[in-house]
Design a protein around this motif. Structure first.
Motif, short mmCIF file in Angstrom:
data_model
loop_
_atom_site.label_atom_id
_atom_site.label_comp_id
_atom_site.label_asym_id
_atom_site.label_seq_id
_atom_site.Cartn_x
_atom_site.Cartn_y
_atom_site.Cartn_z
N ALA A 1 0.88 -1.10 -0.08
CA ALA A 1 -0.02 -0.06 0.15
C ALA A 1 0.83 1.29 -0.06
O ALA A 1 0.65 2.08 -0.61
CB ALA A 1 -0.82 -0.02 1.22
N TYR A 2 1.90 1.19 0.82
CA TYR A 2 3.10 2.19 0.82
C TYR A 2 3.63 2.56 -0.59
O TYR A 2 3.52 3.78 -1.14
CB TYR A 2 3.93 2.24 1.71
CG TYR A 2 4.81 3.18 1.99
CD1 TYR A 2 4.55 4.50 2.23
CD2 TYR A 2 6.39 2.85 1.76
CE1 TYR A 2 5.26 5.66 2.37
CE2 TYR A 2 7.39 3.94 1.73
CZ TYR A 2 6.63 5.18 2.20
OH TYR A 2 7.73 6.31 2.33
N LYS A 3 3.96 1.56 -1.30
CA LYS A 3 4.71 1.66 -2.34
C LYS A 3 3.55 2.23 -3.63
O LYS A 3 3.93 2.93 -4.56
CB LYS A 3 5.22 0.24 -3.13
CG LYS A 3 6.20 -0.02 -2.40
CD LYS A 3 6.75 -1.40 -2.79
CE LYS A 3 8.20 -1.93 -2.40
NZ LYS A 3 8.77 -3.09 -2.55
N MET A 4 2.44 1.68 -3.59
CA MET A 4 1.32 2.14 -4.34
C MET A 4 1.10 3.64 -4.13
O MET A 4 0.64 4.52 -5.07
CB MET A 4 0.15 1.36 -4.37
CG MET A 4 0.11 0.08 -4.58
SD MET A 4 -1.40 -1.13 -4.25
CE MET A 4 -2.40 -0.33 -5.14
N ALA A 5 1.15 4.37 -3.16
CA ALA A 5 0.70 5.62 -2.64
C ALA A 5 2.02 6.48 -3.25
O ALA A 5 1.74 7.50 -3.72
CB ALA A 5 0.68 5.88 -1.34
N LYS A 6 3.07 5.73 -3.26
CA LYS A 6 4.34 6.66 -3.61
C LYS A 6 4.34 6.79 -5.24
O LYS A 6 4.48 7.71 -5.87
CB LYS A 6 5.65 6.02 -3.29
CG LYS A 6 5.88 6.26 -1.90
CD LYS A 6 7.29 5.28 -1.37
CE LYS A 6 8.29 5.89 -2.15
NZ LYS A 6 9.70 5.18 -1.67
N ILE A 7 4.07 5.73 -5.91
CA ILE A 7 3.59 5.63 -7.29
C ILE A 7 2.51 6.54 -7.58
O ILE A 7 2.62 7.10 -8.76
CB ILE A 7 3.28 4.29 -7.70
CG1 ILE A 7 4.52 3.28 -7.56
CG2 ILE A 7 2.69 4.27 -9.05
CD1 ILE A 7 4.22 1.81 -7.91
N GLY A 8 1.52 6.78 -6.91
CA GLY A 8 0.42 7.68 -7.03
C GLY A 8 0.82 9.16 -7.15
O GLY A 8 0.52 9.90 -7.84
N ARG A 9 1.83 9.41 -6.14
CA ARG A 9 2.40 10.90 -6.04
C ARG A 9 3.28 11.01 -7.40
O ARG A 9 3.23 12.01 -8.12
CB ARG A 9 3.20 10.89 -4.79
CG ARG A 9 3.86 12.28 -4.45
CD ARG A 9 4.78 12.22 -3.46
NE ARG A 9 5.62 11.29 -3.32
CZ ARG A 9 6.55 11.13 -2.11
NH1 ARG A 9 6.25 11.98 -1.23
NH2 ARG A 9 7.43 10.13 -2.11
N GLN A 10 3.95 10.07 -7.77
CA GLN A 10 4.83 10.23 -8.89
C GLN A 10 3.88 10.33 -10.17
O GLN A 10 4.28 11.26 -10.91
CB GLN A 10 5.86 9.10 -9.19
CG GLN A 10 6.77 8.63 -8.04
CD GLN A 10 7.55 7.72 -8.28
OE1 GLN A 10 7.14 6.73 -9.10
NE2 GLN A 10 8.23 7.25 -7.46
#
Length: 468
Positions: A151-160
């Motif tokens: 979930a944390y990695k998905m949130a970072k990808i969403g920010r990018q």
């Protein structure tokens, strides 16, 4: 005195109106800056980035233990009474003898803390009238199947992706701003060309009128000149109306009031680029392609997130509480703090069928995202080639239009000289003027299209479009 005051007031109002309608000169770069600052699409893209940043911070907090302060208060008006007599009398099933049953040892130990003698008749009142609990509890996930990390990695990808979306949105806004700006500049120059053409035709009409009076020009030629003058006036009116709409469109694009008086500081350049970029960059430089790659990464992390739902989960917990209340007769049962610790392990046993199918479904989404990325990459590359071709064709058309304009300008000069010497008719002069005005309009249109085609190519090529 009243007349002077009225005159002064009228002068002040006129001066104020002139100052309110003073035109603002806008360059192309200032229009782009205003559009990026005021455009709703740009604001929405930046808000998406802020939202994605908040989500990243929220998912990062899942790595930390959760600490809760808790408190409970219970009031009950009920009493619970427990009565039991010792020693009990029991009848032997074989002999029929009466036996006394002594109090069991565990009851002696338990009730002995409330009574001085254990072998007595019991009469106990349980009173949970005022009961309270206060303390601190914490939970720390140790392993949740990779859910928190995914979930944390998905949130970072969403920010990018939100950052890439800003770049794509800015490019689209700049292209739209350039189109509105050069359209305004184009119509201003078309109005100038129409005005000069009208003045030239008006002079011909005046000369033809004098020629008719002197018998040197036929009435038919004068009527032809009058018809051309009417056409020129229509061109001027169309340019003025178009200019008003173009100004409103530019104001709307850059975020100004529709009726603000603005004036472009630039003109359509006569100088043409010598050559165009020979090598078209790879599609990987485009923000749209980077967004597709991030979407593929997001789908891969979605697989890990789905898998985590069917993996073992280990959680630590604990607390420090103080319990007060519950009276037995006149003695308080709870009146001290306590510490507790807990280890929770959950292992799915029968959900593997559902989990396996959901994981396969998520992997199918990954494959679909790969197919879409490959297809979209080809389309984006074709769009870049198309934009380059459009720019190349616009450059050629502009060059040809300039040559045609110069030729008609020279032809008009020659015909005008011959007309002044009496060697050319009014019809010939009117035709030369019409050709000159048409060629000039085509040249203006071609230069405007060239500027827009250049901006569109840089947009598709992924490069910066803010010129120095």
């Amino acid at each position: 005195m009243i007349g002077k005051i009225t005159y002064l007031a009228a002068a002040l109002c006129l001066a104020g109106g002139m100052s309110m309608k003073a035109q603002s000169r806008l360059t192309l770069d200032s229009c782009r800056t205003l559009a990026l600052d005021n455009n709703r699409q740009a604001k929405s893209a930046h808000m998406q980035l802020r939202k994605a940043a908040y989500e990243v911070n929220a998912y990062r907090a899942n790595f930390l233990p959760r600490i809760f302060a808790q408190g409970i208060y219970l009031f009950s008006s009920s009493d619970y009474r427990y009565r039991k007599q010792y020693p009990l009398v029991d009848t032997d099933a074989l002999t029929g003898a009466m036996n006394r049953t002594p109090m069991p040892d565990w009851e002696k130990q338990f009730w002995g803390q409330f009574f001085s003698r254990a072998n007595v008749d019991l009469d106990i009142w349980l009173k949970p009238h005022n009961m309270s609990l206060a303390g601190v509890r914490f939970e720390q996930p140790v392993y949740l199947g990779g859910k928190i990390t995914a979930a944390y990695k998905m949130a970072k990808i969403g920010r990018q992706m939100a950052q890439l979306n800003i770049a794509r949105s800015d490019a689209e806004i700049i292209l739209k701003t350039d189109q509105a700006y050069w359209e305004y500049v184009k119509i201003r120059e078309l109005r100038l060309a129409a005005q000069q053409y009208r003045e030239a035709v008006r002079r011909v009409v005046d000369d033809a009128g004098h020629g008719v009076e002197m018998g040197a020009v036929s009435e038919n030629d004068r009527m032809k000149a009058q018809v051309k003058l009417g056409e020129a006036q229509v061109l001027v009116r169309e340019a003025e109306n178009g200019l008003r709409l173009a100004q409103m469109n530019l104001c709307m694009t850059v975020g100004l009031n529709l009726f603000d008086a603005v004036e472009p500081a630039d003109t359509l350049p006569d100088a043409l680029p010598a050559t165009l970029p020979e090598d078209i960059p790879d599609v990987s430089v485009r923000a749209e392609y980077a967004l597709l790659r991030k979407e593929l990464e997001l789908k891969k992390e979605q697989v890990n997130l789905v898998r985590s739902e069917f993996m073992p989960q280990l959680t630590l917990g604990g607390g420090y509480n103080y319990l007060n209340g519950v009276f037995i007769n006149d003695s308080k049962l709870f009146d001290k703090p306590s510490f507790s610790a807990m280890v929770s392990l959950k292992i799915p046993l029968t959900q593997w069928i559902e989990g396996s199918n959901r994981v396969h479904s998520a992997r199918a989404d990954v494959s679909l995202a790969e197919y879409r990325m490959q297809e979209s990459a080809d389309l984006l590359q074709m769009e870049m080639v198309k934009a380059w071709n459009t720019w190349d064709e616009a450059l050629l058309k502009t060059s040809l239009a300039r040559d045609e304009y110069l030729q008609t300008q020279e032809n008009l000069r020659v015909v005008k000289d011959r007309y002044e010497l009496g060697m050319e008719t009014v019809s010939g002069l009117l035709e030369a003027q019409a050709l000159w005005q048409e060629a000039w309009s085509k040249y203006i249109e071609a230069r405007a299209r060239l500027r827009i085609a250049e901006t569109d190519y840089f947009r598709t090529a992924g490069g910066t479009m803010l010129r120095d």
